[in-house]
Write a protein that holds these residues in place. Structure first.
Motif, PDB file in Angstrom:
ATOM      1  N   ALA A 167       7.160  -3.411   6.094  1.00  0.00           N
ATOM      2  CA  ALA A 167       6.322  -4.609   6.160  1.00  0.00           C
ATOM      3  C   ALA A 167       5.113  -4.385   7.064  1.00  0.00           C
ATOM      4  O   ALA A 167       3.990  -4.764   6.727  1.00  0.00           O
ATOM      5  N   ARG A 187       1.168  -4.357   5.942  1.00  0.00           N
ATOM      6  CA  ARG A 187       0.180  -5.223   6.605  1.00  0.00           C
ATOM      7  C   ARG A 187      -1.015  -4.409   7.094  1.00  0.00           C
ATOM      8  O   ARG A 187      -2.147  -4.843   7.017  1.00  0.00           O
ATOM      9  N   LEU A 197       1.787  -6.131  -0.099  1.00  0.00           N
ATOM     10  CA  LEU A 197       2.001  -7.233   0.836  1.00  0.00           C
ATOM     11  C   LEU A 197       3.019  -8.233   0.283  1.00  0.00           C
ATOM     12  O   LEU A 197       3.860  -8.738   1.024  1.00  0.00           O
ATOM     13  N   LEU A 245       6.456  -9.183   1.976  1.00  0.00           N
ATOM     14  CA  LEU A 245       6.781 -10.563   2.309  1.00  0.00           C
ATOM     15  C   LEU A 245       8.169 -10.937   1.789  1.00  0.00           C
ATOM     16  O   LEU A 245       8.963 -11.560   2.507  1.00  0.00           O
ATOM     17  N   LEU A 304       1.796 -11.203   7.368  1.00  0.00           N
ATOM     18  CA  LEU A 304       1.699 -10.829   5.953  1.00  0.00           C
ATOM     19  C   LEU A 304       1.003 -11.928   5.148  1.00  0.00           C
ATOM     20  O   LEU A 304       0.173 -11.631   4.279  1.00  0.00           O
TER      21      LEU A 304
END
Length: 174
Positions: A7, A11, A30, A34, A50
């Motif tokens: 994650a 980002r 992304l 998420l 995010l």
């Protein structure tokens, strides 16, 4: 830990690859990140980051309503966490969307919220940048005196901070 690394890496693409125009690929990663954060982790701050990244990609793709929705979700999360810096950055991003949409009064309202939030934490550079953004919107509205007022507040702030680069940009705007 692997999900969190995934994650965070997704980002970071917003800041690195978006300048090259890889928006669809970044958006896909992304969105996957998420989902992973929501299903595998309990990290609301990363979720807010995010969402903010997804908002930025939508903004760059001129998907105004999607950008607003992403930023509003991000803002709700930052507010719930009490993350004032995250809130301020998100208010700024929302202001940019409204300004580019031509919703100048809404942009001004949002930038004023941004300014109040930066003032709460004493973020001088955030305040100065917000005054620049307000100046731009007032200039676009044809409210020259208000634009000049915002730029002068910005200039004073950069002078106190010794930020010569910020001063130069502000002189350019003036």
């Amino acid at each position: 830990e692997a999900w969190e690394d995934f994650a965070r890496n997704a980002r970071s693409l917003v800041g690195n690859l978006d300048r090259l125009g890889y928006w669809a690929e970044i958006r896909e990663r992304l969105e996957r990140a998420l989902v992973a954060v929501r299903e595998q982790l309990d990290t609301p701050k990363l979720e807010a980051m995010l969402l903010n990244g997804l908002g930025m990609i939508a903004y760059k793709r001129v998907e105004w309503e999607r950008a607003i929705a992403m930023y509003e979700q991000s803002l709700e999360t930052y507010e719930r966490l009490g993350d004032v810096h995250g809130m301020a950055k998100t208010f700024n991003n929302l202001g940019m969307v409204y300004a580019d949409k031509g919703e100048w009064d809404r942009a001004i309202e949002t930038y004023e919220l941004c300014l109040e939030t930066y003032e709460r934490v004493g973020d001088v550079h955030g305040m100065a940048q917000t005054w620049v953004n307000l100046g731009i919107v007032f200039r676009l509205k044809g409210e020259w005196d208000r634009a000049i007022e915002m730029y002068e507040l910005c200039l004073e702030t950069f002078e106190r901070a010794g930020d010569v680069h910020g001063m130069a940009q502000t002189f350019n705007n003036l």
